[in-house]
Every structure is written in structure tokens, then in C-alpha cells.
Write a protein that holds these residues in place. Structure first.
Motif, PDB file in Angstrom:
ATOM      1  N   MET A  83       0.842  -1.197   0.000  1.00  0.00           N
ATOM      2  CA  MET A  83       0.000   0.000   0.000  1.00  0.00           C
ATOM      3  C   MET A  83       0.877   1.247   0.000  1.00  0.00           C
ATOM      4  O   MET A  83       1.898   1.300   0.685  1.00  0.00           O
ATOM      5  N   ASP A  84       0.465   2.240  -0.789  1.00  0.00           N
ATOM      6  CA  ASP A  84       1.181   3.512  -0.833  1.00  0.00           C
ATOM      7  C   ASP A  84       0.625   4.395   0.287  1.00  0.00           C
ATOM      8  O   ASP A  84      -0.339   5.137   0.093  1.00  0.00           O
ATOM      9  N   ILE A  85       1.232   4.304   1.466  1.00  0.00           N
ATOM     10  CA  ILE A  85       0.703   4.983   2.647  1.00  0.00           C
ATOM     11  C   ILE A  85       0.768   6.504   2.501  1.00  0.00           C
ATOM     12  O   ILE A  85      -0.166   7.221   2.888  1.00  0.00           O
ATOM     13  N   MET A  86       1.851   7.001   1.922  1.00  0.00           N
ATOM     14  CA  MET A  86       1.966   8.441   1.714  1.00  0.00           C
ATOM     15  C   MET A  86       0.824   8.955   0.836  1.00  0.00           C
ATOM     16  O   MET A  86       0.199   9.972   1.135  1.00  0.00           O
ATOM     17  N   ARG A  87       0.535   8.246  -0.232  1.00  0.00           N
ATOM     18  CA  ARG A  87      -0.557   8.650  -1.127  1.00  0.00           C
ATOM     19  C   ARG A  87      -1.899   8.609  -0.398  1.00  0.00           C
ATOM     20  O   ARG A  87      -2.731   9.514  -0.546  1.00  0.00           O
ATOM     21  N   ILE A  88      -2.104   7.559   0.397  1.00  0.00           N
ATOM     22  CA  ILE A  88      -3.369   7.423   1.129  1.00  0.00           C
ATOM     23  C   ILE A  88      -3.575   8.612   2.070  1.00  0.00           C
ATOM     24  O   ILE A  88      -4.665   9.186   2.140  1.00  0.00           O
ATOM     25  N   TYR A  89      -2.534   8.998   2.791  1.00  0.00           N
ATOM     26  CA  TYR A  89      -2.645  10.136   3.716  1.00  0.00           C
ATOM     27  C   TYR A  89      -2.912  11.434   2.960  1.00  0.00           C
ATOM     28  O   TYR A  89      -3.719  12.270   3.391  1.00  0.00           O
ATOM     29  N   LYS A  90      -2.245  11.618   1.830  1.00  0.00           N
ATOM     30  CA  LYS A  90      -2.449  12.840   1.050  1.00  0.00           C
ATOM     31  C   LYS A  90      -3.872  12.909   0.495  1.00  0.00           C
ATOM     32  O   LYS A  90      -4.521  13.957   0.557  1.00  0.00           O
ATOM     33  N   GLU A  91      -4.361  11.797  -0.036  1.00  0.00           N
ATOM     34  CA  GLU A  91      -5.704  11.777  -0.630  1.00  0.00           C
ATOM     35  C   GLU A  91      -6.792  11.953   0.418  1.00  0.00           C
ATOM     36  O   GLU A  91      -7.885  12.442   0.110  1.00  0.00           O
ATOM     37  N   ALA A  92      -6.491  11.561   1.664  1.00  0.00           N
ATOM     38  CA  ALA A  92      -7.465  11.726   2.756  1.00  0.00           C
ATOM     39  C   ALA A  92      -7.335  13.088   3.437  1.00  0.00           C
ATOM     40  O   ALA A  92      -8.022  13.352   4.424  1.00  0.00           O
ATOM     41  N   ASN A  93      -6.469  13.950   2.896  1.00  0.00           N
ATOM     42  CA  ASN A  93      -6.177  15.252   3.520  1.00  0.00           C
ATOM     43  C   ASN A  93      -5.711  15.076   4.960  1.00  0.00           C
ATOM     44  O   ASN A  93      -6.037  15.867   5.848  1.00  0.00           O
ATOM     45  N   ALA A  94      -4.942  14.010   5.166  1.00  0.00           N
ATOM     46  CA  ALA A  94      -4.441  13.690   6.498  1.00  0.00           C
ATOM     47  C   ALA A  94      -2.980  14.089   6.692  1.00  0.00           C
ATOM     48  O   ALA A  94      -2.448  13.952   7.789  1.00  0.00           O
ATOM     49  N   LEU A  95      -2.351  14.552   5.623  1.00  0.00           N
ATOM     50  CA  LEU A  95      -0.989  15.075   5.704  1.00  0.00           C
ATOM     51  C   LEU A  95      -1.095  16.591   5.582  1.00  0.00           C
ATOM     52  O   LEU A  95      -1.231  17.132   4.496  1.00  0.00           O
ATOM     53  N   LEU A  96      -1.085  17.267   6.729  1.00  0.00           N
ATOM     54  CA  LEU A  96      -1.337  18.701   6.770  1.00  0.00           C
ATOM     55  C   LEU A  96      -0.035  19.484   6.656  1.00  0.00           C
ATOM     56  O   LEU A  96       1.006  19.059   7.159  1.00  0.00           O
ATOM     57  N   GLU A  97      -0.111  20.631   6.004  1.00  0.00           N
ATOM     58  CA  GLU A  97       1.034  21.532   5.903  1.00  0.00           C
ATOM     59  C   GLU A  97       0.682  22.856   6.553  1.00  0.00           C
ATOM     60  O   GLU A  97      -0.419  23.380   6.358  1.00  0.00           O
ATOM     61  N   GLY A  98       1.603  23.390   7.340  1.00  0.00           N
ATOM     62  CA  GLY A  98       1.357  24.646   8.051  1.00  0.00           C
ATOM     63  C   GLY A  98       2.422  24.848   9.115  1.00  0.00           C
ATOM     64  O   GLY A  98       3.609  24.661   8.867  1.00  0.00           O
ATOM     65  N   HIS A  99       1.979  25.179  10.320  1.00  0.00           N
ATOM     66  CA  HIS A  99       2.890  25.405  11.448  1.00  0.00           C
ATOM     67  C   HIS A  99       2.245  24.752  12.665  1.00  0.00           C
ATOM     68  O   HIS A  99       1.233  25.245  13.180  1.00  0.00           O
ATOM     69  N   PHE A 100       2.810  23.639  13.113  1.00  0.00           N
ATOM     70  CA  PHE A 100       2.144  22.803  14.097  1.00  0.00           C
ATOM     71  C   PHE A 100       2.981  22.581  15.351  1.00  0.00           C
ATOM     72  O   PHE A 100       4.201  22.460  15.280  1.00  0.00           O
ATOM     73  N   LEU A 101       2.289  22.504  16.468  1.00  0.00           N
ATOM     74  CA  LEU A 101       2.889  22.129  17.743  1.00  0.00           C
ATOM     75  C   LEU A 101       2.643  20.647  17.958  1.00  0.00           C
ATOM     76  O   LEU A 101       1.488  20.207  18.040  1.00  0.00           O
ATOM     77  N   LEU A 102       3.715  19.867  18.037  1.00  0.00           N
ATOM     78  CA  LEU A 102       3.604  18.429  18.213  1.00  0.00           C
ATOM     79  C   LEU A 102       3.476  18.067  19.694  1.00  0.00           C
ATOM     80  O   LEU A 102       3.782  18.873  20.567  1.00  0.00           O
ATOM     81  N   SER A 103       3.036  16.843  19.965  1.00  0.00           N
ATOM     82  CA  SER A 103       2.884  16.395  21.351  1.00  0.00           C
ATOM     83  C   SER A 103       4.211  16.422  22.103  1.00  0.00           C
ATOM     84  O   SER A 103       4.247  16.557  23.324  1.00  0.00           O
ATOM     85  N   SER A 104       5.315  16.297  21.369  1.00  0.00           N
ATOM     86  CA  SER A 104       6.647  16.331  21.979  1.00  0.00           C
ATOM     87  C   SER A 104       7.041  17.732  22.424  1.00  0.00           C
ATOM     88  O   SER A 104       8.031  17.901  23.135  1.00  0.00           O
ATOM     89  N   GLY A 105       6.268  18.753  22.011  1.00  0.00           N
ATOM     90  CA  GLY A 105       6.611  20.136  22.310  1.00  0.00           C
ATOM     91  C   GLY A 105       7.369  20.819  21.189  1.00  0.00           C
ATOM     92  O   GLY A 105       7.565  22.036  21.202  1.00  0.00           O
ATOM     93  N   LYS A 106       7.797  20.036  20.195  1.00  0.00           N
ATOM     94  CA  LYS A 106       8.517  20.607  19.068  1.00  0.00           C
ATOM     95  C   LYS A 106       7.542  21.151  18.023  1.00  0.00           C
ATOM     96  O   LYS A 106       6.341  20.873  18.064  1.00  0.00           O
ATOM     97  N   HIS A 107       8.102  21.929  17.083  1.00  0.00           N
ATOM     98  CA  HIS A 107       7.306  22.499  16.005  1.00  0.00           C
ATOM     99  C   HIS A 107       7.668  21.820  14.690  1.00  0.00           C
ATOM    100  O   HIS A 107       8.787  21.331  14.514  1.00  0.00           O
ATOM    101  N   SER A 108       6.723  21.799  13.761  1.00  0.00           N
ATOM    102  CA  SER A 108       6.964  21.224  12.446  1.00  0.00           C
ATOM    103  C   SER A 108       6.051  21.896  11.422  1.00  0.00           C
ATOM    104  O   SER A 108       5.001  22.439  11.778  1.00  0.00           O
TER     105      SER A 108
END
Length: 203
Positions: free
Chosen positions: A1-26
């Protein structure tokens, strides 16, 4: 399965400025809930993950997930493995087992998340069920942020930030490796952007 494609098609791979549970930013965030809202797709992903686990020959008698994010992935995985499913949840910020769930002595339990980042929540979950007499046999997730080493993966890395027990396997369908930043050194913050937390905690 192409997992990256699946996440992109489900709009589950978000782009922006995010605070992760670890406290880091991405600048990227995985929102597995968007993938799991499709029951057929959730089942297919769980089937693929179950196959990897079965091929490893480890014995699993129960799947346990930390609430809230891991519940759907864990339930579907347990269904595909043909074992029972339970979950832990936070009460006053402390992970605990409630709702009449029982742990049997030396029961072989697999901890399942939707996404493994550092593995902190998975380890909280593991400590709870271990304290009740269970044996943890491994960890599983649909996606791995690449901080922890996936079973049978040989990508270079020191994995110093990984909180999982390194003596046990981590099963995941794909590694999603994105740059992360300490808040004080985040280039997005320096551009004036404010990090948001789209996950299950703080939202």
C-alpha cells in the motif's frame, strides 16, 4: 500500500505550522483521524499492519491503545489479529485503565497507536498494563514519525529521542520523516507564524 498517497488523498498530511505532542514544532502534521473516518480504508490498513505483525511470529493475545488517538487503529488491528481490545485513558493527566477492563497475568499485549512520534503515550499505556501483570510484546502504529526505529527498517539514525523500549519491535506501515524544531529555534516562529495543535490533546 502507498501509505503516503493514502494520507495525502485523505487530507491527512497537513502543511502549516504545528505544535507536536513532543513540544517541538513542524511544518507537517499527520492527522490519522482523517484516514480512519473511512471504515473500509481503516480495515485495509489494519489488515496490512496485522500481516506484518503475524509474519514476525510474535504472539499477541490483546491489543491496548492509549485514548483517544489510538482507539480506532487499535480496535481494527485487534479485529484483524483476532484478539481482544482494550484502551487506557488519562484521568487528571495520569494514564489509567478503567471501564471494567481487566488484565490477565502474563497476558501478551501489543500497544497500538495511530501515529508513533517519540512513543511517550505508548510507553505510558505500556507501564499501566505492565503494572497489572501483562507482558508487552511490541508496539504498533499506522505511521511512524521516524524518531523510533521501525521493525526490520535499517534507516540510519541514533533514535535518542525515542521513548519506546528498544528491546521490543515497533511495527508501522510507513516512516514519515519531517524536520522538527525546538520552539526557541523554529524558523516558522521567527517568520511570525503561530503554531497550532490540531491533535487530540489541547484541541
Amino acid at each position: 500500500m502507498d501509505i503516503m498517497r493514502i494520507y495525502k488523498e485523505a487530507n491527512a498530511l497537513l502543511e502549516g505550522h504545528f505544535l507536536l505532542s513532543s513540544g517541538k514544532h513542524s511544518s507537517f502534521y499527520l492527522q490519522s483521524a482523517k484516514v480512519l473516518e473511512n471504515p473500509k480504508l481503516a480495515y485495509e490498513l489494519a489488515q496490512s499492519l496485522a500481516k506484518v505483525i503475524q509474519e514476525s511470529k510474535i504472539q499477541v493475545q490483546c491489543v491496548c491503545s492509549p485514548a483517544l488517538g489510538g482507539i480506532l487503529a487499535g480496535y481494527e488491528l485487534a479485529r484483524c489479529l483476532g484478539v481482544r481490545f482494550i484502551f487506557t485513558e488519562r484521568v487528571n493527566a495520569e494514564m489509567t485503565l478503567r471501564r471494567g477492563f481487566e488484565i490477565y497475568k502474563e497476558e501478551k499485549i501489543l500497544i497500538c497507536e495511530d501515529i508513533i512520534t517519540t512513543g511517550g503515550s505508548a510507553m505510558e499505556c505500556a507501564r499501566v498494563v505492565e503494572s497489572l501483570g501483562a507482558n508487552i510484546v511490541g508496539y504498533a502504529a499506522l505511521a511512524n514519525r521516524g524518531i523510533c526505529k521501525r521493525f526490520n527498517a535499517f534507516r540510519a539514525g541514533d533514535y535518542l529521542e525515542c521513548k519506546l523500549d528498544s528491546s521490543l519491535p515497533l511495527f508501522a506501515l510507513e516512516d514519515f520523516v519531517f524536520d522538527t524544531y525546538e520552539a526557541a529555534n523554529c524558523p516558522l516562529c521567527k517568520q511570525g507564524s503561530v503554531a497550532i495543535k490540531p491533535g487530540s490533546r489541547g484541541n
